[in-house]
Design an enzyme around this catalytic site. Structure first.
Site, PDB file in Angstrom:
ATOM      1  N   LYS A  88       0.838  -1.216   0.000  1.00  0.00           N
ATOM      2  CA  LYS A  88       0.000   0.000   0.000  1.00  0.00           C
ATOM      3  C   LYS A  88       0.867   1.259   0.000  1.00  0.00           C
ATOM      4  O   LYS A  88       0.667   2.177  -0.789  1.00  0.00           O
ATOM      5  CB  LYS A  88      -0.903  -0.002   1.241  1.00  0.00           C
ATOM      6  CG  LYS A  88      -1.512   1.357   1.583  1.00  0.00           C
ATOM      7  CD  LYS A  88      -2.352   1.318   2.839  1.00  0.00           C
ATOM      8  CE  LYS A  88      -1.616   1.542   4.138  1.00  0.00           C
ATOM      9  NZ  LYS A  88      -1.319   2.941   4.496  1.00  0.00           N
ATOM     10  N   ASN A  89       1.837   1.283   0.907  1.00  0.00           N
ATOM     11  CA  ASN A  89       2.610   2.519   1.084  1.00  0.00           C
ATOM     12  C   ASN A  89       3.595   2.767  -0.052  1.00  0.00           C
ATOM     13  O   ASN A  89       4.077   3.890  -0.222  1.00  0.00           O
ATOM     14  CB  ASN A  89       3.323   2.511   2.439  1.00  0.00           C
ATOM     15  CG  ASN A  89       2.330   2.687   3.570  1.00  0.00           C
ATOM     16  OD1 ASN A  89       1.172   3.002   3.343  1.00  0.00           O
ATOM     17  ND2 ASN A  89       2.785   2.475   4.796  1.00  0.00           N
ATOM     18  N   CYS A 125      -4.813  13.062  12.770  1.00  0.00           N
ATOM     19  CA  CYS A 125      -5.191  11.657  12.649  1.00  0.00           C
ATOM     20  C   CYS A 125      -4.918  10.916  13.942  1.00  0.00           C
ATOM     21  O   CYS A 125      -4.293  11.450  14.861  1.00  0.00           O
ATOM     22  CB  CYS A 125      -4.493  11.003  11.466  1.00  0.00           C
ATOM     23  SG  CYS A 125      -2.944  10.265  11.808  1.00  0.00           S
ATOM     24  N   ARG A 161       1.028  14.590  12.818  1.00  0.00           N
ATOM     25  CA  ARG A 161       1.436  14.384  11.431  1.00  0.00           C
ATOM     26  C   ARG A 161       1.435  15.672  10.588  1.00  0.00           C
ATOM     27  O   ARG A 161       0.656  15.807   9.630  1.00  0.00           O
ATOM     28  CB  ARG A 161       0.595  13.291  10.790  1.00  0.00           C
ATOM     29  CG  ARG A 161       0.715  11.993  11.572  1.00  0.00           C
ATOM     30  CD  ARG A 161       0.090  10.836  10.883  1.00  0.00           C
ATOM     31  NE  ARG A 161       0.824  10.396   9.727  1.00  0.00           N
ATOM     32  CZ  ARG A 161       0.406   9.428   8.924  1.00  0.00           C
ATOM     33  NH1 ARG A 161      -0.744   8.825   9.162  1.00  0.00           N
ATOM     34  NH2 ARG A 161       1.131   9.052   7.899  1.00  0.00           N
ATOM     35  N   ASP A 163       4.989   0.741  11.809  1.00  0.00           N
ATOM     36  CA  ASP A 163       3.756   0.113  11.324  1.00  0.00           C
ATOM     37  C   ASP A 163       3.603  -1.335  11.781  1.00  0.00           C
ATOM     38  O   ASP A 163       2.570  -1.960  11.514  1.00  0.00           O
ATOM     39  CB  ASP A 163       3.686   0.186   9.789  1.00  0.00           C
ATOM     40  CG  ASP A 163       3.491   1.614   9.300  1.00  0.00           C
ATOM     41  OD1 ASP A 163       3.112   2.471  10.110  1.00  0.00           O
ATOM     42  OD2 ASP A 163       3.728   1.867   8.103  1.00  0.00           O
ATOM     43  N   ARG A 169      -8.496  -0.347   5.121  1.00  0.00           N
ATOM     44  CA  ARG A 169      -7.638   0.665   4.498  1.00  0.00           C
ATOM     45  C   ARG A 169      -6.293   0.070   4.098  1.00  0.00           C
ATOM     46  O   ARG A 169      -5.651   0.565   3.176  1.00  0.00           O
ATOM     47  CB  ARG A 169      -7.407   1.830   5.468  1.00  0.00           C
ATOM     48  CG  ARG A 169      -8.692   2.522   5.875  1.00  0.00           C
ATOM     49  CD  ARG A 169      -8.418   3.685   6.780  1.00  0.00           C
ATOM     50  NE  ARG A 169      -7.416   4.522   6.159  1.00  0.00           N
ATOM     51  CZ  ARG A 169      -6.452   5.130   6.808  1.00  0.00           C
ATOM     52  NH1 ARG A 169      -6.347   5.004   8.106  1.00  0.00           N
ATOM     53  NH2 ARG A 169      -5.584   5.871   6.159  1.00  0.00           N
TER      54      ARG A 169
HETATM   55  N1  EPU Z   1       6.908  14.656  10.277  1.00  0.00           N
HETATM   56  C1  EPU Z   1       7.103  15.990  10.503  1.00  0.00           C
HETATM   57  N2  EPU Z   1       6.907  16.862   9.465  1.00  0.00           N
HETATM   58  C2  EPU Z   1       6.543  16.442   8.234  1.00  0.00           C
HETATM   59  C3  EPU Z   1       6.345  15.066   8.011  1.00  0.00           C
HETATM   60  C4  EPU Z   1       6.535  14.187   9.056  1.00  0.00           C
HETATM   61  O1  EPU Z   1       7.440  16.404  11.615  1.00  0.00           O
HETATM   62  O2  EPU Z   1       6.391  17.277   7.344  1.00  0.00           O
HETATM   63  C5  EPU Z   1       7.102  13.709  11.393  1.00  0.00           C
HETATM   64  C6  EPU Z   1       5.866  12.871  11.676  1.00  0.00           C
HETATM   65  O3  EPU Z   1       4.963  13.548  12.535  1.00  0.00           O
HETATM   66  C7  EPU Z   1       6.474  11.640  12.290  1.00  0.00           C
HETATM   67  C8  EPU Z   1       7.765  11.478  11.517  1.00  0.00           C
HETATM   68  O4  EPU Z   1       8.053  12.756  10.967  1.00  0.00           O
HETATM   69  O5  EPU Z   1       6.774  11.860  13.644  1.00  0.00           O
HETATM   70  C9  EPU Z   1       7.713  10.463  10.398  1.00  0.00           C
HETATM   71  O6  EPU Z   1       6.572  10.687   9.588  1.00  0.00           O
HETATM   72  P1  EPU Z   1       6.554  10.376   8.037  1.00  0.00           P
HETATM   73  O7  EPU Z   1       6.394  11.648   7.279  1.00  0.00           O
HETATM   74  O8  EPU Z   1       7.725   9.525   7.688  1.00  0.00           O
HETATM   75  O9  EPU Z   1       5.223   9.555   7.877  1.00  0.00           O
HETATM   76  P2  EPU Z   1       4.373   9.514   6.544  1.00  0.00           P
HETATM   77  O10 EPU Z   1       5.291   9.582   5.401  1.00  0.00           O
HETATM   78  O11 EPU Z   1       3.269  10.492   6.618  1.00  0.00           O
HETATM   79  C10 EPU Z   1       4.430   6.963   6.118  1.00  0.00           C
HETATM   80  C11 EPU Z   1       3.459   5.822   6.083  1.00  0.00           C
HETATM   81  C12 EPU Z   1       2.986   5.513   7.476  1.00  0.00           C
HETATM   82  C13 EPU Z   1       4.196   5.164   8.329  1.00  0.00           C
HETATM   83  C14 EPU Z   1       5.195   6.327   8.296  1.00  0.00           C
HETATM   84  C15 EPU Z   1       6.483   6.023   9.044  1.00  0.00           C
HETATM   85  C16 EPU Z   1       2.379   6.011   3.938  1.00  0.00           C
HETATM   86  C17 EPU Z   1       1.148   6.255   3.163  1.00  0.00           C
HETATM   87  N3  EPU Z   1       2.321   6.172   5.253  1.00  0.00           N
HETATM   88  O12 EPU Z   1       3.727   8.055   6.642  1.00  0.00           O
HETATM   89  O13 EPU Z   1       2.153   4.357   7.358  1.00  0.00           O
HETATM   90  O14 EPU Z   1       3.806   4.918   9.651  1.00  0.00           O
HETATM   91  O15 EPU Z   1       5.545   6.619   6.942  1.00  0.00           O
HETATM   92  O16 EPU Z   1       7.100   4.907   8.527  1.00  0.00           O
HETATM   93  O17 EPU Z   1       3.395   5.638   3.370  1.00  0.00           O
HETATM   94  C18 EPU Z   1       0.380   2.927   7.901  1.00  0.00           C
HETATM   95  O18 EPU Z   1       0.591   2.326   6.841  1.00  0.00           O
HETATM   96  O19 EPU Z   1      -0.375   2.485   8.794  1.00  0.00           O
HETATM   97  C19 EPU Z   1       1.030   4.209   8.135  1.00  0.00           C
HETATM   98  C20 EPU Z   1       0.602   5.080   9.030  1.00  0.00           C
END
Ligand code: EPU
Length: 458
Positions: A22-23, A118, A123, A317, A409
């Site tokens: 998915k991701n 969320c 996030r 995850d 999801r």
């Molecule tokens: N963060 C910031 N600023 C940003 C973006 C992120 O401070 O602009 C922080 C977040 O709050 C968090 C950390 O950085 O503390 C890491 O977040 P990241 O941006 O890496 O998360 P994401 O890219 O939004 C993806 C996956 C998540 C998974 C995370 C971490 C997808 C669609 N989602 O989210 O997957 O937990 O990386 O590996 O790829 C799931 O599949 O259940 C899921 C939540």
């Protein structure tokens, strides 16, 4: 609303195929906005989050040709005049933010709603915006929307640091890397996310004509090109689904053979399982990212220390699923969450099933118990729900998991696949579940057709 009803205690045995990730698929679907020639993606799982991305792309002028049976989709960005990703879809799926970079790079402007909060934490998207600004974009906020324009219609290559307080950002790296493919000049992303989903996205973009080096390391270099073209790409297998199935084997005292298993990028999880006494045997010969392996419960489950970290560390995850397993270990385990410090919605629900859990801040001490007992529990986010399903498989008696739309999801037909390997699990309407008495052998219930509902973003 659908619920899962699980009669715990059945030992799982058999073979499961791990689906496409998915991701990995979500930012790849968004990347089709970088070209007006068709892009075909294979092994795209049939999930409600993916469905939300399809709906979003359709509103952004993308024609989709989908074959659900073969999980293949061909996308063509046909109408580049539609560049507003609206809140009604964005609030259901955070990955929609990944349309920002591609639209900005290809169309010179984009309007994308901020996704909002969320269940697993705040996030923010500040790092995504920092990256776009570094590439020369003008960014304003208007009525909850990010309004972005590239002066002169084209982004400019730049050096950008994407590290934040909790490490790098996976979708932020995907967004900036995608945008930089069409920028003028060279972009260097420092503190880039190293997740396998980023490597797979870089492989897709490279096949479309992008020039990218270093994906999978903390420094990614992108030489901008004038245009990208179509391609045909197979999405990598889902390491989180694979890890969930591994725990399913271990927690039920069972043995599962997993096909299409991305073992090569799962070392933190497999090593922890092995240290806990779980036996994992890889069959020789296959691509290590599409391996076949057997996961078998050992004689005794040992406790562990688990700290979530960016890849190649232990993935956040899988934290909830492994916590469910450690609830039954012979001793005390310590689970620390370093990516999303609030991602503990499952703790209270596991406690209702008899787990002994003590949380302090971002750490939970898990004192192993001899057994869990079934209970009605509430799914709160995708991975917390998966943890509850696993606990329910091992618990004595019946567990009813409410709000399983969270699971839809990220896991395709989870109940059907687990049932195929021996789990006593059914999906039914919550009104039916409420009427059914506890039994050891599940009576016939009305199994309703799967109705994925988009839940709050996680
Ligand atoms: N963060 C910031 N600023 C940003 C973006 C992120 O401070 O602009 C922080 C977040 O709050 C968090 C950390 O950085 O503390 C890491 O977040 P990241 O941006 O890496 O998360 P994401 O890219 O939004 C993806 C996956 C998540 C998974 C995370 C971490 C997808 C669609 N989602 O989210 O997957 O937990 O990386 O590996 O790829 C799931 O599949 O259940 C899921 C939540």
């Amino acid at each position: 609303m659908d619920v899962f009803r699980i009669e715990g205690g059945a030992r799982l045995a058999g073979t499961l195929r791990v689906n496409g990730s998915k991701n990995a698929a979500l930012p790849q679907l968004a990347a089709c906005l970088l070209t007006d020639t068709p892009v075909t993606l294979r092994d795209v799982p049939e999930l409600s989050d993916i469905g939300s991305m399809y709906r979003l792309l359709a509103t952004l002028g993308v024609d989709l040709d989908r074959d659900a049976d073969t999980r293949t989709v061909t996308l063509r960005s046909a109408d580049e005049g539609k560049s507003h990703a609206t809140y009604d879809i964005m609030r259901t799926m955070r990955a929609g933010i990944c349309t920002l970079g591609p639209m900005l790079a290809r169309r010179g402007s984009a309007r994308v709603s901020l996704p909002g909060g969320c269940a697993i934490g705040d996030r923010p998207v500040n790092l995504h915006l920092k990256g776009m600004r570094a590439l020369g974009a003008q960014i304003d906020l208007d009525q909850g929307d990010i309004v972005a324009t590239a002066p002169g219609g084209r982004l400019r290559g730049a050096r950008v640091f994407l590290g934040g307080s909790f490490g790098s950002t996976v979708l932020g790296t995907a967004n900036v890397m995608s945008a930089a493919t069409l920028a003028e000049g060279t972009t260097i992303i420092e503190s880039a996310a190293c997740e396998p989903e980023i490597v797979d996205l870089a492989d897709l973009l490279t096949a479309m004509g992008a020039r990218i080096a270093g994906a999978g390391s903390p420094r990614i270099t992108i030489e901008g090109v004038n245009e990208l073209g179509g391609t045909d790409h197979r999405v990598i297998a889902d390491r989180i689904e694979a890890g969930t199935f591994m725990v399913a084997a271990a927690i039920t005292g069972g043995s599962l053979r997993l096909k299409n298993c991305p073992l090569d990028c799962m070392m933190a999880a497999t090593e922890l399982l092995r240290d806990s006494g779980v036996i994992i045997r890889e069959e020789p010969g296959a691509d290590p990212l599409r391996a076949t392996c057997t996961v078998e419960a050992g004689d005794k489950l040992m406790p562990a220390e688990l700290t979530t970290q960016p890849h190649p560390g232990f993935p956040t995850d899988l934290q909830a699923q492994f916590m469910a397993l450690l609830c039954l270990a012979d001793g005390n385990s310590v689970v620390t969450e370093k990516i999303f410090p609030e991602r503990f919605m499952h703790v209270a629900e596991l406690s209702r099933m008899g787990a002994s859990l003590h949380r302090q801040g971002a750490t939970v001490v898990v004192s192993g118990v001899r057994g869990l007992t079934g209970a009605p529990v509430m799914a709160s986010d995708l991975r917390a729900s998966a943890g509850l399903v696993l606990a329910g498989l091992a618990a004595k008696g019946q567990t009813v998991i409410n709000r399983v739309y969270h699971l839809d999801r990220g896991y395709e037909h989870l109940e059907t696949r687990l049932a195929e390997v021996g789990a006593k699990i059914t999906r039914c309407d919550d009104t039916v579940a409420a009427r059914v008495p506890k039994t050891t052998d599940l009576p016939e219930v009305t199994v309703v057709r799967r109705r994925p509902v988009a839940g709050p973003a996680s």
